[in-house]
Design a protein around this motif. Structure first.
Motif, PDB file in Angstrom:
ATOM      1  N   GLU A  37       0.819  -1.201   0.000  1.00  0.00           N
ATOM      2  CA  GLU A  37       0.000   0.000   0.000  1.00  0.00           C
ATOM      3  C   GLU A  37       0.855   1.254   0.000  1.00  0.00           C
ATOM      4  N   ALA A  38       0.374   2.288  -0.687  1.00  0.00           N
ATOM      5  CA  ALA A  38       1.038   3.592  -0.696  1.00  0.00           C
ATOM      6  C   ALA A  38      -0.031   4.668  -0.822  1.00  0.00           C
ATOM      7  N   GLY A  39       0.109   5.738  -0.037  1.00  0.00           N
ATOM      8  CA  GLY A  39      -0.878   6.805  -0.102  1.00  0.00           C
ATOM      9  C   GLY A  39      -0.535   7.940   0.820  1.00  0.00           C
ATOM     10  N   LEU A  40      -1.544   8.731   1.181  1.00  0.00           N
ATOM     11  CA  LEU A  40      -1.328   9.883   2.054  1.00  0.00           C
ATOM     12  C   LEU A  40      -0.827   9.457   3.433  1.00  0.00           C
ATOM     13  N   HIS A  41      -1.162   8.236   3.843  1.00  0.00           N
ATOM     14  CA  HIS A  41      -0.769   7.752   5.162  1.00  0.00           C
ATOM     15  C   HIS A  41       0.676   7.248   5.194  1.00  0.00           C
ATOM     16  N   GLY A  42       1.259   6.931   4.021  1.00  0.00           N
ATOM     17  CA  GLY A  42       2.609   6.389   3.958  1.00  0.00           C
ATOM     18  C   GLY A  42       2.660   5.147   3.089  1.00  0.00           C
ATOM     19  N   ILE A  43       3.650   4.298   3.349  1.00  0.00           N
ATOM     20  CA  ILE A  43       3.799   3.052   2.597  1.00  0.00           C
ATOM     21  C   ILE A  43       3.838   1.888   3.576  1.00  0.00           C
ATOM     22  N   PRO A 186     -11.016  16.451  10.331  1.00  0.00           N
ATOM     23  CA  PRO A 186     -11.637  15.906   9.114  1.00  0.00           C
ATOM     24  C   PRO A 186     -10.760  14.796   8.563  1.00  0.00           C
ATOM     25  N   ALA A 187     -11.341  13.649   8.260  1.00  0.00           N
ATOM     26  CA  ALA A 187     -10.580  12.492   7.787  1.00  0.00           C
ATOM     27  C   ALA A 187     -10.656  12.387   6.272  1.00  0.00           C
ATOM     28  N   VAL A 188      -9.498  12.405   5.630  1.00  0.00           N
ATOM     29  CA  VAL A 188      -9.398  12.256   4.179  1.00  0.00           C
ATOM     30  C   VAL A 188      -8.301  11.242   3.893  1.00  0.00           C
ATOM     31  N   GLY A 189      -8.593  10.254   3.089  1.00  0.00           N
ATOM     32  CA  GLY A 189      -7.594   9.247   2.759  1.00  0.00           C
ATOM     33  C   GLY A 189      -7.597   8.900   1.283  1.00  0.00           C
ATOM     34  N   LEU A 190      -6.405   8.791   0.703  1.00  0.00           N
ATOM     35  CA  LEU A 190      -6.229   8.354  -0.675  1.00  0.00           C
ATOM     36  C   LEU A 190      -5.113   7.326  -0.695  1.00  0.00           C
ATOM     37  N   GLN A 191      -5.393   6.165  -1.272  1.00  0.00           N
ATOM     38  CA  GLN A 191      -4.426   5.080  -1.240  1.00  0.00           C
ATOM     39  C   GLN A 191      -4.477   4.271  -2.535  1.00  0.00           C
ATOM     40  N   PHE A 192      -3.296   3.796  -2.937  1.00  0.00           N
ATOM     41  CA  PHE A 192      -3.179   2.868  -4.051  1.00  0.00           C
ATOM     42  C   PHE A 192      -2.486   1.611  -3.532  1.00  0.00           C
ATOM     43  N   ALA A 193      -2.910   0.464  -4.028  1.00  0.00           N
ATOM     44  CA  ALA A 193      -2.341  -0.790  -3.543  1.00  0.00           C
ATOM     45  C   ALA A 193      -2.062  -1.729  -4.700  1.00  0.00           C
ATOM     46  N   TYR A 194      -1.035  -2.542  -4.512  1.00  0.00           N
ATOM     47  CA  TYR A 194      -0.695  -3.607  -5.463  1.00  0.00           C
ATOM     48  C   TYR A 194      -1.013  -4.932  -4.796  1.00  0.00           C
ATOM     49  N   VAL A 195      -1.854  -5.733  -5.438  1.00  0.00           N
ATOM     50  CA  VAL A 195      -2.295  -7.010  -4.868  1.00  0.00           C
ATOM     51  C   VAL A 195      -1.212  -8.070  -5.096  1.00  0.00           C
ATOM     52  N   ILE A 196      -0.632  -8.541  -3.982  1.00  0.00           N
ATOM     53  CA  ILE A 196       0.380  -9.592  -4.066  1.00  0.00           C
ATOM     54  C   ILE A 196      -0.274 -10.951  -4.246  1.00  0.00           C
ATOM     55  N   SER A 197      -1.331 -11.190  -3.482  1.00  0.00           N
ATOM     56  CA  SER A 197      -2.047 -12.463  -3.591  1.00  0.00           C
ATOM     57  C   SER A 197      -3.469 -12.285  -3.093  1.00  0.00           C
TER      58      SER A 197
END
Length: 202
Positions: A37-43, A186-197
């Motif tokens: 996972e990678a996004g506003l929260h980190g990796i 205020p909670a705002v989240g944006l995330q991108f993820a790569y599915v390993i399995s």
């Protein structure tokens, strides 16, 4: 002529079989996902596991931005800072209720990788700086041990066969253990993820 008719009938049956196979692949059942996972929260690394047809929990850990709630003559409020060479560590758990996957199937929209709209309760704990000095008396931007609890609404969507995008909006309550302060945010989240399995629900 008869041969052409038989070939045409076989072609139609084959096409129908493929269509049924594609339709069967669209299911309301959630699956377990192991992700980068990678996004506003980190990796970090995440594991999303369902425990019913609509409920799941997403557990993750990694490095990312830190927080501090300062209430003094110099600063007042909830501060979020992401310093690349001085990240904090985080642990996060998110309980999700995904509610519209059957409607997505009716509209021929993808349900791959647990795609759907959801409401969730999330708890996140962050440490102070992992690298470098963490004592807030010696740094310009303190990153403290903080607990964040929030309720949010979000959308999870597949990006191709391996990637996922995730956006959520909501309201949270943060507690700064070092400064002893708490505040709504205020909670705002944006995330991108790569599915390993991925695997079917247990």
């Amino acid at each position: 002529m008869k041969t052409n008719f038989i070939l045409a009938a076989l072609a139609m049956l084959s096409f129908n079989a493929f269509g049924q196979s594609d339709e069967a692949a669209q299911t309301t059942e959630l699956v377990s996902l192991t992700k980068l996972e990678a996004g506003l929260h980190g990796i970090g690394v995440g594991y999303e596991v369902p425990f019913s047809s609509k409920w799941s929990v997403n557990l993750s850990a990694g490095l990312g931005g830190g927080y501090a709630i300062e209430k003094n003559s110099y600063a007042n409020g909830f501060n979020s800072t992401f310093i690349l060479n001085e990240p904090v560590a985080y642990l996060r758990s998110e309980f999700k209720y995904t509610y519209n996957r059957d409607k997505r199937i009716e509209k021929s929209k993808s349900t791959l990788h647990n795609a759907g709209n959801y409401v969730a309760f999330q708890t996140k704990y962050t440490t102070s700086r992992v690298f470098g000095r963490s004592d807030w008396n010696w740094v310009e931007e303190p990153l403290n041990k903080t607990l964040l609890n929030e309720v949010h609404w979000g959308m999870q969507r597949p990006l191709g066969q391996r990637f996922i995008s995730n956006l959520h909006l909501g309201l949270g309550y943060a507690t700064d253990f070092d400064f002893g302060n708490s505040q709504l945010y205020p909670a705002v989240g944006l995330q991108f993820a790569y599915v390993i399995s991925k695997s079917s629900r247990l």
